[in-house]
Design a protein around this motif. Structure first.
Motif, PDB file in Angstrom:
ATOM      1  N   UNK A 160      69.145   0.882 -28.017  1.00  0.00           N
ATOM      2  CA  UNK A 160      69.019   2.294 -27.630  1.00  0.00           C
ATOM      3  C   UNK A 160      69.163   3.192 -28.852  1.00  0.00           C
ATOM      4  N   UNK A 161      70.165   2.939 -29.699  1.00  0.00           N
ATOM      5  CA  UNK A 161      70.368   3.771 -30.885  1.00  0.00           C
ATOM      6  C   UNK A 161      69.238   3.597 -31.888  1.00  0.00           C
ATOM      7  N   UNK A 162      68.677   2.425 -31.971  1.00  0.00           N
ATOM      8  CA  UNK A 162      67.531   2.224 -32.846  1.00  0.00           C
ATOM      9  C   UNK A 162      66.318   3.010 -32.332  1.00  0.00           C
ATOM     10  N   UNK A 163      66.146   3.044 -31.019  1.00  0.00           N
ATOM     11  CA  UNK A 163      65.061   3.839 -30.427  1.00  0.00           C
ATOM     12  C   UNK A 163      65.278   5.325 -30.679  1.00  0.00           C
ATOM     13  N   UNK A 204      64.000  10.427 -33.777  1.00  0.00           N
ATOM     14  CA  UNK A 204      64.414  11.460 -34.722  1.00  0.00           C
ATOM     15  C   UNK A 204      63.648  11.353 -36.036  1.00  0.00           C
ATOM     16  N   UNK A 205      63.309  10.157 -36.456  1.00  0.00           N
ATOM     17  CA  UNK A 205      62.533  10.021 -37.692  1.00  0.00           C
ATOM     18  C   UNK A 205      61.143  10.631 -37.537  1.00  0.00           C
ATOM     19  N   UNK A 206      60.557  10.457 -36.358  1.00  0.00           N
ATOM     20  CA  UNK A 206      59.252  11.078 -36.105  1.00  0.00           C
ATOM     21  C   UNK A 206      59.361  12.596 -36.118  1.00  0.00           C
ATOM     22  N   UNK A 235      65.286  23.616 -38.728  1.00  0.00           N
ATOM     23  CA  UNK A 235      64.975  22.636 -37.693  1.00  0.00           C
ATOM     24  C   UNK A 235      64.814  21.246 -38.319  1.00  0.00           C
ATOM     25  N   UNK A 236      64.151  21.190 -39.472  1.00  0.00           N
ATOM     26  CA  UNK A 236      64.008  19.917 -40.182  1.00  0.00           C
ATOM     27  C   UNK A 236      65.364  19.371 -40.604  1.00  0.00           C
ATOM     28  N   UNK A 249      70.612  14.570 -37.444  1.00  0.00           N
ATOM     29  CA  UNK A 249      70.649  13.732 -36.236  1.00  0.00           C
ATOM     30  C   UNK A 249      70.058  12.348 -36.505  1.00  0.00           C
ATOM     31  N   UNK A 250      69.001  12.299 -37.299  1.00  0.00           N
ATOM     32  CA  UNK A 250      68.414  11.014 -37.670  1.00  0.00           C
ATOM     33  C   UNK A 250      69.409  10.173 -38.465  1.00  0.00           C
ATOM     34  N   UNK A 251      70.073  10.787 -39.438  1.00  0.00           N
ATOM     35  CA  UNK A 251      71.049  10.059 -40.256  1.00  0.00           C
ATOM     36  C   UNK A 251      72.208   9.547 -39.401  1.00  0.00           C
ATOM     37  N   UNK A 252      72.707  10.379 -38.489  1.00  0.00           N
ATOM     38  CA  UNK A 252      73.803   9.945 -37.612  1.00  0.00           C
ATOM     39  C   UNK A 252      73.379   8.793 -36.703  1.00  0.00           C
ATOM     40  N   UNK A 253      72.180   8.871 -36.157  1.00  0.00           N
ATOM     41  CA  UNK A 253      71.729   7.793 -35.266  1.00  0.00           C
ATOM     42  C   UNK A 253      71.511   6.495 -36.035  1.00  0.00           C
TER      43      UNK A 253
END
Length: 132
Positions: A55-58, A63-65, A91-92, A98-102
């Motif tokens: 789930x976290x990888x998804x 977030x990367x997209x 926003x970026x 959020x991407x880094x945290x996930x």
């Protein structure tokens, strides 16, 4: 129905069968070799941790997209000298955080998955070896 009736029915079914017994017509045409190792190693893991990791990888991939999409919009806003540069930039940045945290959470789940996992080795001693 008793067992003698079942045996009689089975015999009757065989008596009325007109189809002769035949072998596999392609059985002699194929030469198949299967390699079986002496031991098979299986990694057993906790399914709940594996589910959390997936789930976290998804979430990280989503977030990367978003980061890539807003980063492209940010560079296009810079080129066109748009008034919304600061909004797109923030926003970026938010999506980047959020991407880094996930990704960090996914890496922690992955390490927990490795720590709690067990290796099980199965011997394949019951496999029959032909020609040796």
């Amino acid at each position: 129905m008793n067992s003698s009736d079942q045996n009689n029915r089975h015999v009757e079914a065989e008596e009325f069968s007109n189809a002769p017994a035949s072998e596999n017509p392609l059985g002699g045409s194929f030469n198949i070799t299967v390699s079986v190792p002496d031991k098979i190693k299986i990694k057993m893991v906790d399914a709940s941790i594996l589910e959390d990791y997936e789930i976290w990888l998804f979430i990280a991939s989503l977030f990367s997209s978003a980061v890539v999409g807003f980063l492209v919009a940010y560079f296009q806003a810079i080129d066109s000298k748009s008034a919304s540069i600061t909004y797109i930039g923030w926003t970026t940045t938010v999506f980047g955080v959020l991407f880094a945290l996930s990704v960090i959470v996914a890496i922690r789940k992955r390490s927990a998955l490795r720590k709690k996992g067990r290796d099980i080795e199965l011997k394949t001693s019951s496999a029959k070896v032909k020609g040796s």
